[in-house]
Scaffold this active site. Structure first.
Site, PDB file in Angstrom:
ATOM      1  N   CYS A   1       0.295   5.000   6.942  1.00 28.13           N
ATOM      2  CA  CYS A   1      -0.340   4.817   8.250  1.00 28.13           C
ATOM      3  C   CYS A   1       0.667   4.140   9.188  1.00 28.13           C
ATOM      4  O   CYS A   1       1.134   3.027   8.906  1.00 28.13           O
ATOM      5  CB  CYS A   1      -1.599   3.971   8.110  1.00 28.13           C
ATOM      6  SG  CYS A   1      -2.669   4.532   6.761  1.00 28.13           S
TER       7      CYS A   1
ATOM      8  N   CYS B   1     -16.499 -10.321   4.854  1.00 23.23           N
ATOM      9  CA  CYS B   1     -15.865  -9.002   4.701  1.00 23.23           C
ATOM     10  C   CYS B   1     -14.545  -9.108   3.930  1.00 23.23           C
ATOM     11  O   CYS B   1     -13.677  -9.894   4.297  1.00 23.23           O
ATOM     12  CB  CYS B   1     -15.626  -8.392   6.070  1.00 23.23           C
ATOM     13  SG  CYS B   1     -14.855  -6.770   5.976  1.00 23.23           S
TER      14      CYS B   1
ATOM     15  N   CYS C   1       0.490   0.391  10.288  1.00 15.86           N
ATOM     16  CA  CYS C   1       0.030  -0.654   9.371  1.00 15.86           C
ATOM     17  C   CYS C   1       1.141  -1.503   8.751  1.00 15.86           C
ATOM     18  O   CYS C   1       2.041  -0.987   8.073  1.00 15.86           O
ATOM     19  CB  CYS C   1      -0.814  -0.039   8.256  1.00 15.86           C
ATOM     20  SG  CYS C   1      -1.563  -1.325   7.220  1.00 15.86           S
TER      21      CYS C   1
ATOM     22  N   CYS D   1     -19.465  -7.230   2.887  1.00 13.18           N
ATOM     23  CA  CYS D   1     -18.828  -6.081   3.523  1.00 13.18           C
ATOM     24  C   CYS D   1     -17.471  -5.925   2.845  1.00 13.18           C
ATOM     25  O   CYS D   1     -16.865  -6.919   2.449  1.00 13.18           O
ATOM     26  CB  CYS D   1     -18.670  -6.395   5.011  1.00 13.18           C
ATOM     27  SG  CYS D   1     -17.677  -5.193   5.888  1.00 13.18           S
TER      28      CYS D   1
ATOM     29  N   CYS E   1       0.840  -1.209   0.000  1.00 16.53           N
ATOM     30  CA  CYS E   1       0.000   0.000   0.000  1.00 16.53           C
ATOM     31  C   CYS E   1       0.873   1.256   0.000  1.00 16.53           C
ATOM     32  O   CYS E   1       1.855   1.348   0.736  1.00 16.53           O
ATOM     33  CB  CYS E   1      -0.913  -0.016   1.227  1.00 16.53           C
ATOM     34  SG  CYS E   1      -2.030   1.391   1.270  1.00 16.53           S
TER      35      CYS E   1
ATOM     36  N   ARG F   1     -17.428  -3.370  18.086  1.00 17.02           N
ATOM     37  CA  ARG F   1     -16.625  -4.582  17.788  1.00 17.02           C
ATOM     38  C   ARG F   1     -15.273  -4.551  18.487  1.00 17.02           C
ATOM     39  O   ARG F   1     -14.488  -3.606  18.310  1.00 17.02           O
ATOM     40  CB  ARG F   1     -16.422  -4.737  16.287  1.00 17.02           C
ATOM     41  CG  ARG F   1     -15.626  -6.003  15.936  1.00 17.02           C
ATOM     42  CD  ARG F   1     -15.611  -6.298  14.461  1.00 17.02           C
ATOM     43  NE  ARG F   1     -16.952  -6.467  13.964  1.00 17.02           N
ATOM     44  CZ  ARG F   1     -17.407  -5.969  12.816  1.00 17.02           C
ATOM     45  NH1 ARG F   1     -16.608  -5.266  12.038  1.00 17.02           N
ATOM     46  NH2 ARG F   1     -18.642  -6.182  12.433  1.00 17.02           N
TER      47      ARG F   1
ATOM     48  N   CYS G   1     -19.376   0.977   8.664  1.00 21.68           N
ATOM     49  CA  CYS G   1     -18.628   0.349   9.748  1.00 21.68           C
ATOM     50  C   CYS G   1     -17.425   1.262   9.936  1.00 21.68           C
ATOM     51  O   CYS G   1     -16.607   1.402   9.027  1.00 21.68           O
ATOM     52  CB  CYS G   1     -18.209  -1.054   9.316  1.00 21.68           C
ATOM     53  SG  CYS G   1     -17.032  -1.833  10.423  1.00 21.68           S
TER      54      CYS G   1
HETATM   55  N1  SAM Z   1      -6.675   0.229   3.152  1.00 19.74           N
HETATM   56  C1  SAM Z   1      -7.979   0.362   3.644  1.00 19.74           C
HETATM   57  C2  SAM Z   1      -8.097   1.452   4.670  1.00 19.74           C
HETATM   58  O1  SAM Z   1      -7.109   1.881   5.231  1.00 19.74           O
HETATM   59  O2  SAM Z   1      -9.235   1.857   4.929  1.00 19.74           O
HETATM   60  C3  SAM Z   1      -8.582  -0.934   4.204  1.00 19.74           C
HETATM   61  C4  SAM Z   1      -7.700  -1.848   5.005  1.00 19.74           C
HETATM   62  S1  SAM Z   1      -7.008  -1.177   6.524  1.00 19.74           S
HETATM   63  C5  SAM Z   1      -5.864  -2.432   6.943  1.00 19.74           C
HETATM   64  C6  SAM Z   1      -8.351  -1.344   7.673  1.00 19.74           C
HETATM   65  C7  SAM Z   1      -8.120  -0.914   9.096  1.00 19.74           C
HETATM   66  O3  SAM Z   1      -7.288  -1.845   9.770  1.00 19.74           O
HETATM   67  C8  SAM Z   1      -7.405   0.400   9.350  1.00 19.74           C
HETATM   68  O4  SAM Z   1      -8.253   1.499   9.186  1.00 19.74           O
HETATM   69  C9  SAM Z   1      -6.977   0.258  10.791  1.00 19.74           C
HETATM   70  O5  SAM Z   1      -7.971   0.769  11.648  1.00 19.74           O
HETATM   71  C10 SAM Z   1      -6.860  -1.258  10.972  1.00 19.74           C
HETATM   72  N2  SAM Z   1      -5.474  -1.641  11.259  1.00 19.74           N
HETATM   73  C11 SAM Z   1      -4.475  -1.745  10.369  1.00 19.74           C
HETATM   74  N3  SAM Z   1      -3.322  -2.099  10.970  1.00 19.74           N
HETATM   75  C12 SAM Z   1      -3.608  -2.238  12.289  1.00 19.74           C
HETATM   76  C13 SAM Z   1      -2.842  -2.581  13.423  1.00 19.74           C
HETATM   77  N4  SAM Z   1      -1.541  -2.841  13.346  1.00 19.74           N
HETATM   78  N5  SAM Z   1      -3.454  -2.637  14.626  1.00 19.74           N
HETATM   79  C14 SAM Z   1      -4.779  -2.359  14.720  1.00 19.74           C
HETATM   80  N6  SAM Z   1      -5.546  -2.031  13.676  1.00 19.74           N
HETATM   81  C15 SAM Z   1      -4.980  -1.960  12.479  1.00 19.74           C
HETATM   82 FE1  SF4 Z   2      -2.843   1.196   3.384  1.00 19.94          FE
HETATM   83 FE2  SF4 Z   2      -2.717   0.035   5.760  1.00 19.94          FE
HETATM   84 FE3  SF4 Z   2      -3.195   2.645   5.602  1.00 19.94          FE
HETATM   85 FE4  SF4 Z   2      -5.087   0.843   4.762  1.00 19.94          FE
HETATM   86  S1  SF4 Z   2      -4.329   1.132   6.848  1.00 19.94           S
HETATM   87  S2  SF4 Z   2      -4.437   2.727   3.727  1.00 19.94           S
HETATM   88  S3  SF4 Z   2      -3.750  -0.771   3.974  1.00 19.94           S
HETATM   89  S4  SF4 Z   2      -1.310   1.606   4.954  1.00 19.94           S
END
Ligand code: SAM
Ligand code: SF4
Ligand code: DTB
Length: 356
Positions: free
Chosen positions: A71, A111, A74, A142, A67, A274, A202
């Site tokens: 973030c 989902c 992530c 979802c 990606c 959740r 959600c």
């Molecule tokens: N890329 C899309 C987005 O960011 O909306 C969808 C997938 S993203 C992985 C979905 C959610 O996973 C993020 O918004 C975040 O809240 C959660 N997430 C990702 N990494 C995480 C982590 N290490 N610990 C807890 N939640 C996490």
């Molecule tokens: Fe990309 Fe992870 Fe951020 Fe979703 S949460 S936009 S997968 S970096």
């Protein structure tokens, strides 16, 4: 006089939903003595739900890693070295195979998650085909695919998408410390597109990212003052993944996590709250406190998107020990459905008496 009265006849009427919570009011809830906060949250929970019922959902990563976003939490961000290998979008047939397995296990909702900033227009027909075919199996659908334009949201809705997951992740004040490649307003715009397309939202966030209590209050206040409370509110506890900037962050006090769940339940009484990422590292006792504080939804299955989730045997045993039942599809008086994903294998052990 009858010895026992119907408890529902004595229960106070639920207060109307509020969308005007102030930050100070939310902070005051956080500051309550722990037992008083739990008592209030548990009372609100009972006005809207059977507290013995927990919605059980599942996740499939249909496009993993690579990606472009930054973030800080992530493992799927390409710029961090986390060991997650980037994969292409799965084929519809491979997704369907997983959906069939989920259905055979008793699932009612499926989902699909993708590590995208936002889908490209050329991805939409492929995802729409997945949605249509998963839906044709008789499953609720979802997806969480990143930011959507109004047209993309409309196309997904037309394909049969029921829910869209899009988290605001943290307090608007703290957002800039966690994510630099997009703004909170981008997230709010996508949520508006999802609502306007007629899908259910959600939307939640992550705690344990080094934010203050005031900022946790700000996250929940922002969620509770959206034009509509999200139908589901995932509260994730940061899963610390080596290679991400947040690896090594001071762990959140577990009682503070329970407080966050309790305040979410009080602010958004009719939403599914959740207990989302981070459960694998939680004790059974901590999870039980979260259910007592009003959490009523979990992800079931040994993997989330890239990180672990409790073993199914552990969840089955936990449900049995706590006397919890998976939530079946339920429609409340105002026609809001709270459909859950129900797995057959979690139902049977939960029904068995707990071993001494
Ligand atoms: N890329 C899309 C987005 O960011 O909306 C969808 C997938 S993203 C992985 C979905 C959610 O996973 C993020 O918004 C975040 O809240 C959660 N997430 C990702 N990494 C995480 C982590 N290490 N610990 C807890 N939640 C996490
Ligand atoms: Fe990309 Fe992870 Fe951020 Fe979703 S949460 S936009 S997968 S970096
Ligand atoms: C949400 O709020 N939590 C889920 C779901 N929505 C998509 C994702 C959690 C991801 C945890 C990190 C991972 O497994 O990669």
């Amino acid at each position: 006089m009858p010895a026992l009265q119907d408890a529902s006849a004595l229960a106070p009427l639920p207060a109307p939903l509020r969308h005007d919570w102030g930050r100070g009011e939310v902070e005051a809830l956080f500051d309550l003595p722990f037992t008083e906060l739990l008592y209030r949250a548990a009372a609100v929970h009972r006005q809207h739900f059977d507290p013995a019922e927990v919605q059980v959902s599942t996740l499939l990563s249909v496009k993993t890693g690579g990606c472009p976003e930054d973030c800080a939490y992530c493992p799927q961000a390409q710029r961090y070295h986390t060991g997650v290998e980037a994969q292409k979008l799965m084929s519809t047939e491979a997704v369907l195979e997983k959906a069939r397995q989920a259905k055979a296990a008793g699932a009612s909702r499926f989902c699909m998650g993708a590590a995208w900033r936002s889908p490209k227009d050329r991805d939409i027909p492929k995802v729409a085909a997945m949605i249509r075919e998963v839906k044709a199996l008789g499953l609720e659908t979802c997806a969480t695919l990143g930011m959507l334009s109004q047209t993309q949201a409309g196309a997904l809705k037309a394909a049969g998408l029921d829910y869209y997951n899009h988290n605001i992740d943290t307090d608007p004040e703290y957002y800039g410390s966690i994510i630099h490649t997009r703004e909170m307003q981008d997230r709010l715009d996508t949520l508006a597109h999802v609502r306007d397309a007629g899908m259910k939202t959600c939307c939640g966030g992550i705690v344990g990212m080094g934010e203050s209590r005031r900022q946790r209050a700000g996250l929940l206040q922002t969620l509770a003052t959206l034009p509509a409370h999200p139908d589901s509110v995932p509260i994730n506890r940061l899963v610390q993944v080596e290679g991400t900037p947040l690896h090594g962050t001071t762990e959140l006090d577990p009682f503070e996590f329970v407080r966050t769940i309790a305040v979410a339940r009080i602010l958004m009484p009719r939403s599914m709250v959740r207990l989302s990422a981070g459960r694998e590292a939680m004790s059974d006792e901590l999870q039980a406190l979260c259910f007592a504080a009003g959490a009523n939804s979990i992800f079931y299955g040994e993997k989330l998107l890239t990180t672990g989730n409790p073993d199914t045997e552990r969840d089955q045993a936990l449900f049995a020990r706590l006397g919890l039942r998976p939530m079946q599809v339920a429609v409340d008086a105002d026609g809001h459905d709270h459909a859950g994903t129900v797995h057959a294998e979690i139902v049977e052990p939960a029904a068995r008496p707990c071993a001494a």
